[in-house]
Design a protein around this motif. Sequence first.
Motif, short mmCIF file in Angstrom:
data_model
loop_
_atom_site.label_atom_id
_atom_site.label_comp_id
_atom_site.label_asym_id
_atom_site.label_seq_id
_atom_site.Cartn_x
_atom_site.Cartn_y
_atom_site.Cartn_z
N GLN A 2 0.76 -1.22 0.35
CA GLN A 2 -0.12 0.22 -0.13
C GLN A 2 0.71 1.21 -0.13
O GLN A 2 2.30 1.49 -0.27
CB GLN A 2 -1.14 0.03 1.27
CG GLN A 2 -1.82 -1.12 1.33
CD GLN A 2 -3.14 -1.21 2.32
OE1 GLN A 2 -2.47 -0.43 2.89
NE2 GLN A 2 -3.51 -1.64 1.96
N THR A 32 -7.63 -1.76 -4.53
CA THR A 32 -8.45 -2.62 -4.51
C THR A 32 -10.20 -2.38 -4.62
O THR A 32 -10.28 -1.55 -4.74
CB THR A 32 -8.23 -2.50 -2.88
OG1 THR A 32 -8.27 -1.74 -1.87
CG2 THR A 32 -6.12 -3.46 -2.12
N THR A 38 -2.52 0.08 -4.68
CA THR A 38 -1.63 -0.28 -4.60
C THR A 38 -0.31 -0.87 -5.16
O THR A 38 -0.88 -0.14 -6.56
CB THR A 38 -2.69 -2.55 -4.47
OG1 THR A 38 -2.51 -2.21 -6.21
CG2 THR A 38 -3.10 -2.88 -3.37
#
Length: 132
Positions: A2, A32, A38
């Motif tokens: 992340q 996500t 991500t």
Amino acid sequence: MQIGELAKATATKVTTIRFYEGIGLLGRPARTTSGRRTYGASDTDRLNFIRNGRRLGFSIDEIRSLLALADQPDRDCGEATEIASRHLADVEERLRQLGALRDELAAMSAAGCSAKTMAECRVIQAIAGPTA
């Protein structure tokens, strides 16, 4: 990973990562299902490249050009060399200007000031420059 993990891995602020995404130096990350960004190893590598380029004083546009060249691994590296050479010339000019500035400040400091008031201060007069 992340965005916070990418920030930590590259010693980059989250806001800087978002800025680089916004101006297109970093691609838009995958998200996500909950909408979190991500990132992968290629994003880490690219961000490190950007950070190293900035540390060396390359402009955003120069880095954009270098990244575009790096994205074409079979391409001749002559253009990258040209960009680096132009940047070196700019750095050398700035060093020349800083040397002149250093000399001027050293001369002002060495001359000192025996004036009792700011109205007569030679340092202030030197910075102000010649009067008309």
